[in-house]
Design a protein around this motif. Structure first.
Motif, PDB file in Angstrom:
ATOM      1  N   LEU A 174     -43.034  53.219  49.482  1.00  0.00           N
ATOM      2  CA  LEU A 174     -42.248  53.030  50.713  1.00  0.00           C
ATOM      3  C   LEU A 174     -41.991  54.109  51.293  1.00  0.00           C
ATOM      4  CD1 LEU A 174     -39.595  50.144  49.507  1.00  0.00           C
ATOM      5  CD2 LEU A 174     -41.714  50.044  50.918  1.00  0.00           C
ATOM      6  N   GLN A 175     -42.192  55.381  50.479  1.00  0.00           N
ATOM      7  CA  GLN A 175     -41.822  56.740  51.206  1.00  0.00           C
ATOM      8  C   GLN A 175     -43.264  56.824  51.993  1.00  0.00           C
ATOM      9  OE1 GLN A 175     -41.189  59.582  47.929  1.00  0.00           O
ATOM     10  NE2 GLN A 175     -39.158  58.988  47.937  1.00  0.00           N
ATOM     11  N   GLU A 176     -44.241  56.366  51.710  1.00  0.00           N
ATOM     12  CA  GLU A 176     -45.511  56.725  52.507  1.00  0.00           C
ATOM     13  C   GLU A 176     -45.567  55.818  53.685  1.00  0.00           C
ATOM     14  OE1 GLU A 176     -48.902  56.248  49.942  1.00  0.00           O
ATOM     15  OE2 GLU A 176     -48.087  57.893  48.470  1.00  0.00           O
ATOM     16  N   GLY A 177     -44.851  54.717  53.914  1.00  0.00           N
ATOM     17  CA  GLY A 177     -44.818  53.878  54.922  1.00  0.00           C
ATOM     18  C   GLY A 177     -44.247  52.406  54.666  1.00  0.00           C
ATOM     19  N   THR A 178     -44.152  51.464  55.707  1.00  0.00           N
ATOM     20  CA  THR A 178     -43.842  50.377  55.333  1.00  0.00           C
ATOM     21  C   THR A 178     -45.036  49.404  54.810  1.00  0.00           C
ATOM     22  OG1 THR A 178     -44.402  49.567  57.960  1.00  0.00           O
ATOM     23  CG2 THR A 178     -42.037  50.327  57.078  1.00  0.00           C
ATOM     24  N   LEU A 179     -44.831  48.294  54.304  1.00  0.00           N
ATOM     25  CA  LEU A 179     -45.871  47.425  53.733  1.00  0.00           C
ATOM     26  C   LEU A 179     -46.310  46.115  54.783  1.00  0.00           C
ATOM     27  CD1 LEU A 179     -44.438  47.111  50.012  1.00  0.00           C
ATOM     28  CD2 LEU A 179     -46.252  48.804  50.950  1.00  0.00           C
ATOM     29  N   GLY A 180     -47.485  45.718  54.640  1.00  0.00           N
ATOM     30  CA  GLY A 180     -47.391  44.442  55.538  1.00  0.00           C
ATOM     31  C   GLY A 180     -46.896  43.511  55.066  1.00  0.00           C
ATOM     32  N   ALA A 181     -46.625  42.466  55.812  1.00  0.00           N
ATOM     33  CA  ALA A 181     -45.673  41.455  55.513  1.00  0.00           C
ATOM     34  C   ALA A 181     -46.418  40.692  54.295  1.00  0.00           C
ATOM     35  CB  ALA A 181     -45.774  40.374  56.678  1.00  0.00           C
ATOM     36  N   ARG A 182     -47.605  40.345  54.144  1.00  0.00           N
ATOM     37  CA  ARG A 182     -48.497  39.443  52.739  1.00  0.00           C
ATOM     38  C   ARG A 182     -48.174  40.376  51.825  1.00  0.00           C
ATOM     39  NH1 ARG A 182     -52.095  35.638  53.103  1.00  0.00           N
ATOM     40  NH2 ARG A 182     -52.408  35.857  55.161  1.00  0.00           N
ATOM     41  N   GLU A 183     -48.182  41.700  51.664  1.00  0.00           N
ATOM     42  CA  GLU A 183     -48.052  42.572  50.726  1.00  0.00           C
ATOM     43  C   GLU A 183     -46.468  42.535  50.092  1.00  0.00           C
ATOM     44  OE1 GLU A 183     -49.256  45.134  47.317  1.00  0.00           O
ATOM     45  OE2 GLU A 183     -50.186  43.679  48.561  1.00  0.00           O
ATOM     46  N   ALA A 184     -45.760  42.488  50.964  1.00  0.00           N
ATOM     47  CA  ALA A 184     -44.313  42.653  50.745  1.00  0.00           C
ATOM     48  C   ALA A 184     -43.904  41.310  50.188  1.00  0.00           C
ATOM     49  CB  ALA A 184     -43.512  42.934  52.181  1.00  0.00           C
ATOM     50  N   ALA A 185     -44.405  40.263  50.615  1.00  0.00           N
ATOM     51  CA  ALA A 185     -44.076  38.775  49.954  1.00  0.00           C
ATOM     52  C   ALA A 185     -44.870  38.713  48.800  1.00  0.00           C
ATOM     53  CB  ALA A 185     -44.603  37.810  51.078  1.00  0.00           C
ATOM     54  N   ARG A 186     -45.693  39.265  48.490  1.00  0.00           N
ATOM     55  CA  ARG A 186     -46.372  39.223  46.986  1.00  0.00           C
ATOM     56  C   ARG A 186     -45.607  39.942  46.175  1.00  0.00           C
ATOM     57  NH1 ARG A 186     -49.642  42.055  43.574  1.00  0.00           N
ATOM     58  NH2 ARG A 186     -49.581  43.755  44.890  1.00  0.00           N
ATOM     59  N   ILE A 187     -45.114  40.934  46.421  1.00  0.00           N
ATOM     60  CA  ILE A 187     -44.408  41.845  45.505  1.00  0.00           C
ATOM     61  C   ILE A 187     -42.887  41.253  45.314  1.00  0.00           C
ATOM     62  CG2 ILE A 187     -43.390  44.307  45.215  1.00  0.00           C
ATOM     63  CD1 ILE A 187     -45.608  45.336  46.949  1.00  0.00           C
ATOM     64  N   GLY A 188     -42.407  40.924  46.318  1.00  0.00           N
ATOM     65  CA  GLY A 188     -41.251  40.218  46.324  1.00  0.00           C
ATOM     66  C   GLY A 188     -41.135  39.128  45.429  1.00  0.00           C
ATOM     67  N   LEU A 189     -42.239  38.222  45.245  1.00  0.00           N
ATOM     68  CA  LEU A 189     -42.355  36.995  44.912  1.00  0.00           C
ATOM     69  C   LEU A 189     -42.556  37.182  43.252  1.00  0.00           C
ATOM     70  CD1 LEU A 189     -42.608  33.905  44.823  1.00  0.00           C
ATOM     71  CD2 LEU A 189     -44.942  34.069  45.076  1.00  0.00           C
ATOM     72  N   ASP A 190     -43.216  38.168  42.999  1.00  0.00           N
ATOM     73  CA  ASP A 190     -43.641  38.812  41.663  1.00  0.00           C
ATOM     74  C   ASP A 190     -42.187  39.110  40.898  1.00  0.00           C
ATOM     75  OD1 ASP A 190     -46.038  37.940  41.470  1.00  0.00           O
ATOM     76  OD2 ASP A 190     -46.746  39.879  41.805  1.00  0.00           O
ATOM     77  N   VAL A 191     -41.249  40.051  41.595  1.00  0.00           N
ATOM     78  CA  VAL A 191     -40.120  40.421  41.206  1.00  0.00           C
ATOM     79  C   VAL A 191     -39.051  39.127  40.996  1.00  0.00           C
ATOM     80  CG1 VAL A 191     -38.121  41.820  41.944  1.00  0.00           C
ATOM     81  CG2 VAL A 191     -40.389  42.771  42.249  1.00  0.00           C
ATOM     82  N   LEU A 192     -39.193  38.295  41.853  1.00  0.00           N
ATOM     83  CA  LEU A 192     -38.335  37.183  42.090  1.00  0.00           C
ATOM     84  C   LEU A 192     -38.561  36.288  40.316  1.00  0.00           C
ATOM     85  CD1 LEU A 192     -36.263  35.255  43.003  1.00  0.00           C
ATOM     86  CD2 LEU A 192     -37.912  34.273  44.308  1.00  0.00           C
ATOM     87  N   ASN A 193     -39.842  36.137  40.285  1.00  0.00           N
ATOM     88  CA  ASN A 193     -40.361  35.382  38.922  1.00  0.00           C
ATOM     89  C   ASN A 193     -40.065  36.181  37.784  1.00  0.00           C
ATOM     90  OD1 ASN A 193     -41.432  33.351  40.613  1.00  0.00           O
ATOM     91  ND2 ASN A 193     -43.512  34.149  40.591  1.00  0.00           N
TER      92      ASN A 193
END
Length: 225
Positions: A174-193
């Motif tokens: 995140l220090q290098e820039g924002t993530l795309g919506a699809r990538e952010a959703a993928r990471i968030g779903l894995d953390v939620l699981n």
């Protein structure tokens, strides 16, 4: 008939006004190597004296200096885990890259930290709670949860040994820039699981943040700490 009153002069004879003709190279009495043979010649240029050459100073070779090792690096924990370098640190402790000398593999070892001002009994209770939570986390079997290999106790303090995830943290990404919506959703779903699996095992994370989410190889998302 000449304009000098009828006097005839050779090409290199002085005139009546005491002037000298233009100097010619190679003619005796003029400047240059031959002029030194006629010291009475006022037009002879002094020969430059050779200057002594300065001796070159010997080059001082500075030996390569290796960087100072980090405090604690090289320590052997529980007669098995050799601390190599710090991976990060925070309020809950320091994470080391270490080598498991028993099975010859690199691991991540967390050195927990508790406030120094705590009484000895409270420190012991905090370490015991950490041991219980680490052993509970070792029973988790989920691809998005870091594997806990061991809990090594030394001087009453637990050292939590985990798999070494090759990659970078979500915080660094995140220090290098924002993530795309699809990538952010993928990471968030894995953390939620991962959190859902931990909660079902009765484990509360307490410190969910981007620095504790690792982006590993093959698009793997791993919740650590």
């Amino acid at each position: 008939m000449s304009n000098d009153g009828g006097a005839s002069y050779g090409p290199y004879e002085p005139t009546s006004f005491g002037l000298q003709p233009p100097q010619q190279p190679g003619v005796p009495g003029q400047s240059g190597p031959s002029a030194a043979a006629h010291p009475d010649n006022p037009y002879a240029q002094p020969q430059p004296q050779p200057q002594p050459q300065s001796q070159p100073q010997p080059t001082q070779v500075v030996p390569n200096q290796s960087p100072e090792p980090e405090p604690g690096a090289g320590r052997l924990v529980a007669n098995r885990y050799r601390l190599l370098a710090k991976l990060g640190h925070g309020g809950m402790g320091t994470v080391w890259r270490a080598k498991d000398e028993t099975v010859d593999r690199e691991v991540a070892v967390k050195e927990p930290r508790v406030p120094d001002h705590l009484p000895e009994r409270e420190r012991a209770n905090a370490f015991e709670r950490m041991r219980r939570e680490a052993r509970a986390a070792a029973r988790l079997d989920h691809p998005a949860v870091v594997n806990v290999h061991d809990v090594a106790v030394e001087d009453g303090q637990p050292w939590i040994v985990m798999e070494l995830v090759q990659g970078r943290s979500l915080g660094a990404a995140l220090q290098e820039g924002t993530l795309g919506a699809r990538e952010a959703a993928r990471i968030g779903l894995d953390v939620l699981n991962a959190l859902d699996a931990a909660h079902q095992a009765g484990i509360l994370h307490r410190d969910v943040k981007p620095d504790n989410v690792m982006l590993g190889r093959h698009d793997r998302v791993v919740l650590t700490d």
